[in-house]
Design an enzyme around this catalytic site. Structure first.
Site, PDB file in Angstrom:
ATOM      1  N   CYS A   2       0.839  -1.195   0.000  1.00  0.00           N
ATOM      2  CA  CYS A   2       0.000   0.000   0.000  1.00  0.00           C
ATOM      3  C   CYS A   2       0.884   1.259   0.000  1.00  0.00           C
ATOM      4  O   CYS A   2       1.901   1.322   0.675  1.00  0.00           O
ATOM      5  CB  CYS A   2      -0.945   0.078   1.186  1.00  0.00           C
ATOM      6  N   ARG A  27       4.023  -0.065  -4.715  1.00  0.00           N
ATOM      7  CA  ARG A  27       3.760  -0.616  -3.383  1.00  0.00           C
ATOM      8  C   ARG A  27       2.451  -1.406  -3.335  1.00  0.00           C
ATOM      9  O   ARG A  27       2.145  -2.055  -2.331  1.00  0.00           O
ATOM     10  CB  ARG A  27       3.693   0.520  -2.357  1.00  0.00           C
ATOM     11  N   TRP A  75      -2.732  -2.694  -1.766  1.00  0.00           N
ATOM     12  CA  TRP A  75      -2.383  -4.101  -1.969  1.00  0.00           C
ATOM     13  C   TRP A  75      -3.283  -4.860  -0.999  1.00  0.00           C
ATOM     14  O   TRP A  75      -3.134  -4.747   0.216  1.00  0.00           O
ATOM     15  CB  TRP A  75      -0.903  -4.337  -1.649  1.00  0.00           C
ATOM     16  N   ASN A  99      -1.978   1.936   5.841  1.00  0.00           N
ATOM     17  CA  ASN A  99      -1.083   0.878   5.372  1.00  0.00           C
ATOM     18  C   ASN A  99      -0.738   0.024   6.584  1.00  0.00           C
ATOM     19  O   ASN A  99      -0.305   0.555   7.605  1.00  0.00           O
ATOM     20  CB  ASN A  99       0.194   1.507   4.792  1.00  0.00           C
ATOM     21  N   GLY A 100      -0.954  -1.286   6.480  1.00  0.00           N
ATOM     22  CA  GLY A 100      -0.650  -2.180   7.597  1.00  0.00           C
ATOM     23  C   GLY A 100      -1.788  -3.151   7.825  1.00  0.00           C
ATOM     24  O   GLY A 100      -2.665  -3.303   6.950  1.00  0.00           O
ATOM     25  N   GLU A 478      17.907 -17.291  -7.433  1.00  0.00           N
ATOM     26  CA  GLU A 478      17.456 -15.958  -7.804  1.00  0.00           C
ATOM     27  C   GLU A 478      16.911 -15.955  -9.240  1.00  0.00           C
ATOM     28  O   GLU A 478      15.902 -15.309  -9.531  1.00  0.00           O
ATOM     29  CB  GLU A 478      18.611 -14.950  -7.648  1.00  0.00           C
ATOM     30  N   LYS A 482      13.133 -14.810 -10.293  1.00  0.00           N
ATOM     31  CA  LYS A 482      12.911 -13.716 -11.230  1.00  0.00           C
ATOM     32  C   LYS A 482      11.949 -14.144 -12.331  1.00  0.00           C
ATOM     33  O   LYS A 482      11.023 -13.429 -12.681  1.00  0.00           O
ATOM     34  CB  LYS A 482      14.265 -13.307 -11.820  1.00  0.00           C
ATOM     35  N   GLU A 485       8.316 -14.511 -10.935  1.00  0.00           N
ATOM     36  CA  GLU A 485       7.562 -13.331 -10.528  1.00  0.00           C
ATOM     37  C   GLU A 485       7.200 -12.408 -11.676  1.00  0.00           C
ATOM     38  O   GLU A 485       6.160 -11.764 -11.614  1.00  0.00           O
ATOM     39  CB  GLU A 485       8.237 -12.574  -9.378  1.00  0.00           C
ATOM     40  N   HIS A 501      16.997 -37.367  -7.237  1.00  0.00           N
ATOM     41  CA  HIS A 501      16.308 -37.858  -6.040  1.00  0.00           C
ATOM     42  C   HIS A 501      14.820 -37.525  -6.074  1.00  0.00           C
ATOM     43  O   HIS A 501      14.172 -37.494  -5.037  1.00  0.00           O
ATOM     44  CB  HIS A 501      16.984 -37.304  -4.783  1.00  0.00           C
ATOM     45  N   LYS A 600       6.000  -4.054  -3.923  1.00  0.00           N
ATOM     46  CA  LYS A 600       7.446  -3.888  -3.775  1.00  0.00           C
ATOM     47  C   LYS A 600       7.906  -4.048  -2.330  1.00  0.00           C
ATOM     48  O   LYS A 600       8.898  -4.692  -2.049  1.00  0.00           O
ATOM     49  CB  LYS A 600       7.818  -2.494  -4.291  1.00  0.00           C
TER      50      LYS A 600
HETATM   51  C1  AGP Z   1      12.279  -9.515  -5.477  1.00  0.00           C
HETATM   52  O1  AGP Z   1      12.238  -9.533  -6.839  1.00  0.00           O
HETATM   53  C2  AGP Z   1      11.030  -9.558  -4.786  1.00  0.00           C
HETATM   54  N1  AGP Z   1      10.083  -8.681  -5.291  1.00  0.00           N
HETATM   55  C3  AGP Z   1      11.056  -9.811  -3.288  1.00  0.00           C
HETATM   56  O2  AGP Z   1      11.435 -11.131  -3.148  1.00  0.00           O
HETATM   57  C4  AGP Z   1      11.934  -8.936  -2.365  1.00  0.00           C
HETATM   58  O3  AGP Z   1      13.279  -9.160  -2.608  1.00  0.00           O
HETATM   59  C5  AGP Z   1      11.573  -9.252  -0.914  1.00  0.00           C
HETATM   60  O4  AGP Z   1      10.242  -8.927  -0.696  1.00  0.00           O
HETATM   61  C6  AGP Z   1      12.459  -8.550   0.083  1.00  0.00           C
HETATM   62  O5  AGP Z   1      12.325  -7.166   0.011  1.00  0.00           O
HETATM   63  P1  AGP Z   1      13.360  -6.207   0.699  1.00  0.00           P
HETATM   64  O6  AGP Z   1      14.673  -6.415   0.039  1.00  0.00           O
HETATM   65  O7  AGP Z   1      12.813  -4.836   0.475  1.00  0.00           O
HETATM   66  O8  AGP Z   1      13.414  -6.582   2.151  1.00  0.00           O
END
Ligand code: AGP
Length: 605
Positions: A2, A27, A75, A99-100, A478, A482, A485, A501, A600
């Protein structure tokens, strides 16, 4: 999670709110809304599901009346993506954005008999109703009473009837920054929405009541005593948060990596060797711990996996890497001899923050690797190493990851030097190798054609597997995240030797396998594992160092990284993975900067 913006000042507020929401949209982008105190004292509320552009389209017809207002991009947590669930929420004489998460909202509904006043499914509307319940003409008193009842995290911006020239704010955990400028007063979830008006801002301290007036901001501590904000200054400008000719933020941020790495490592070198004195960390600090505990979420946690793979073999101290949301509810075996490293781009990830607090309570010293200046994680850690990536707007983390890796390299080198494992020559050689990565990344960015070939195969895939051993396995995690997502292709990373396995049962004709073989020590073993998937007709995209000898028929597509030292293949490799994910998303016609269901900054559990 949010985005919040509020403004009161001489200018018409509507466009300030809409522009601010557009900046904060990363956000959360399920729905958006604004509330404006009109000059006649009435409150105009408009909300719309979907992106801020949808809200803007309907608001464009409204007049510009009003100089004080609040805006929110959501969000969804409690309640679906519907118009009634969209903020702002108005109950009686109170209008608010939040937000929260209010964890005890069911209890509050019961205790104060609020049920009949609610039209949405949100926890936020309950907070509005509670404030309205306590409001008898004194906003500050109503806020103090309401906050005593609330459990959970919140950043509130509130308009009270009778005081429609000002905005009342309070927060716990969820972020809120504010800035008093000659053009009015602003409050927002983060600085990206404020920087157009001022580079100076302050982080609203938790449980401090803040009142924004047109020409100043008042801040009061928990006891109602006036407090002085600690003014901070951002070291980037408005252009850094714009696309600058790139079609998407993600692509722009991928390209910014060489510069971001330089900005992160160069100021921390003295005579060619890592030095953290500028951050108040002396050599003694790196001598004393017996183990390292890295805690983070998502991409930041995967940066920690690479950190482990770099630090353990060099420094010879055990490094554990923990998912913050698990760690925070565990009974960790750490104490004052443990160095906890928390890693976070935003510095606001709630699970990482909670993990940090737990680590501290166990006596561990906490070092944060954080991108956002003044963020909660930065403030609460014992030491902070800021990464200087500038604002990362795309939801998928790219440049933040590579600067986090760069800091792990610096830390590994520093520990090796102070513990007598490296002499200065070896240390300088290590740092030279780190700089070579920067050129290698630039090289990868110039040769995108081969990556586009990989994308040709991935774009229609339902599943993909990323395999590697050692450091390669750490990068592959990673890479898989990527791809998932931003392109919604189901991707999993596996240690190459582990496939047989179980997972190899999933390999069938044409399934893409992105295989990494950049580590000499396990090269032949990895090639054998690749042969195993090739024998089952997988489509193998192989990534190796430039000088690797590739056996006949082992892959369908071969990509290389121009690095000689195994320990440093990660940075350019990761750029290849980011580009693969980016172009796959584009080829699938998706919104690469704002993938579905994500936000984000994850400020809820
Ligand atoms: C990364 O592409 C993601 N969107 C997500 O995993 C992110 O890295 C994670 O939420 C941690 O965020 P931060 O680095 O702001 O703590």
């Amino acid at each position: 999670m949010c985005g919040i913006i509020g403004y009161t000042g001489p200018a018409a507020v509507k466009n300030i709110l809409l522009e601010g929401l557009a900046q904060l949209e990363y956000r959360g982008y399920d729905s958006a809304g604004i509330a404006i105190a009109k000059d006649d004292g009435s409150i105009y509320i408009e909300k719309q599901t979907g992106q801020v552009a949808n809200l803007k389209a309907i608001c464009d017809q409204a007049d510009d009346d009003g100089h004080c207002g609040i805006g929110h991009t959501r969000w969804a947590t409690h309640g679906g993506v519907t118009r009634p669930n969209t903020h702002p929420h108005q109950v009686g004489r109170v209008t608010l954005i939040h937000n929260g998460i209010i964890e005890n909202y069911h209890e509050i509904i019961e205790k104060f008999d609020l049920k009949d006043q609610l039209v949405s499914e949100t926890d936020t509307e309950v907070a509005a109703a509670l404030l309205n319940h306590f409001y008898d003409g004194d906003p500050e008193e109503a806020i103090r009473k309401a906050v005593q009842e609330l459990e959970g995290s919140f950043a509130f911006c509130i308009l009270f009837e009778g005081f429609t020239d000002r905005i009342f704010c309070i927060r716990n955990v969820s972020p809120l920054v504010a800035s008093s400028t000659p053009e009015g007063s602003l409050v927002a979830s983060d600085i990206t929405a404020v920087i157009k008006y001022s580079k100076q801002y302050f982080v609203v301290p938790e449980y401090h009541l803040m009142v924004l007036y047109q020409d100043h901001i008042d801040l009061f501590d928990e006891n109602g005593v006036k407090a002085e904000p600690e003014i901070l200054e951002v070291n980037w400008d408005v252009e850094s948060a714009q696309k600058m000719g790139f079609p998407h933020y993600m692509l722009k941020e991928i390209h910014e990596q060489p510069e971001a790495i330089i900005k992160t490592i160069t100021p921390r070198l003295k005579n060619g060797l890592p030095c953290f004195e500028g951050e108040g960390i002396d050599d003694e600090f790196f001598k004393n711990f017996t183990n390292i505990n890295v805690v983070a979420c998502g991409t930041a946690m995967y940066a920690g996996m690479v950190g482990k793979a770099i630090i353990e073999p060099i420094v010879k101290v055990p490094v554990s890497v923990n998912i913050a949301s698990e760690f925070r509810y565990s009974t960790p075996l750490i104490d004052k001899h443990t160095l906890t490293i928390v890693v976070s781009q935003s510095g606001e990830t709630i699970d990482t923050l909670a993990a940090l607090r737990l680590a501290k309570s166990c006596g561990s010293r906490v070092l944060a690797i954080v991108n956002v200046k003044g963020s909660s994680i930065a403030r609460e850690s014992d030491y902070v190493l800021y990464t200087h990536a500038g604002p990362e707007i795309a939801v998928a983390s790219t440049k933040a990851y590579s600067v986090q890796l760069s800091v792990f390299y610096l830390l590994a080198c520093k520990c090796a030097l102070v513990r007598g494992i490296f002499d200065e020559t070896k240390g300088r050689e290590f740092i030279d190798n780190l700089y070579k990565c920067i050129d290698a990344i630039s090289g990868v960015l110039e040769h995108k054609e081969i990556i586009e070939k990989a994308v040709e195969h991935l774009k229609d895939a339902e599943h993909a597997y990323y395999i590697g051993r050692g450091l390669d396995y750490a990068f592959s995690m990673e890479g898989a995240l990527k791809l998932k997502e931003v392109s919604y292709v189901h991707a999993e990373a596996y240690a190459a030797g582990e496939l047989k396995h179980g997972t190899i049962a999933l390999i069938e004709e044409g399934i893409p396998v992105v295989a990494f073989a950049t580590q000499d020590a396990v090269y032949n073993k990895t090639i054998s594992n690749i042969r195993e998937v090739k024998a089952r007709n997988a489509y193998v995209i192989l990534i190796t160092k430039e000088d690797a000898e590739i056996p006949e028929g082992v892959c369908d597509l071969h990509l290389t990284v121009p690095i000689k030292d195994d320990l440093f293949t990660g940075l350019p490799t990761v750029v290849i993975l980011q580009l693969i994910a980016y172009y796959t998303s584009i080829a699938r016609g998706l919104n690469v900067d704002k993938p579905r269901n994500l936000a984000k900054s994850v400020t809820v559990e």
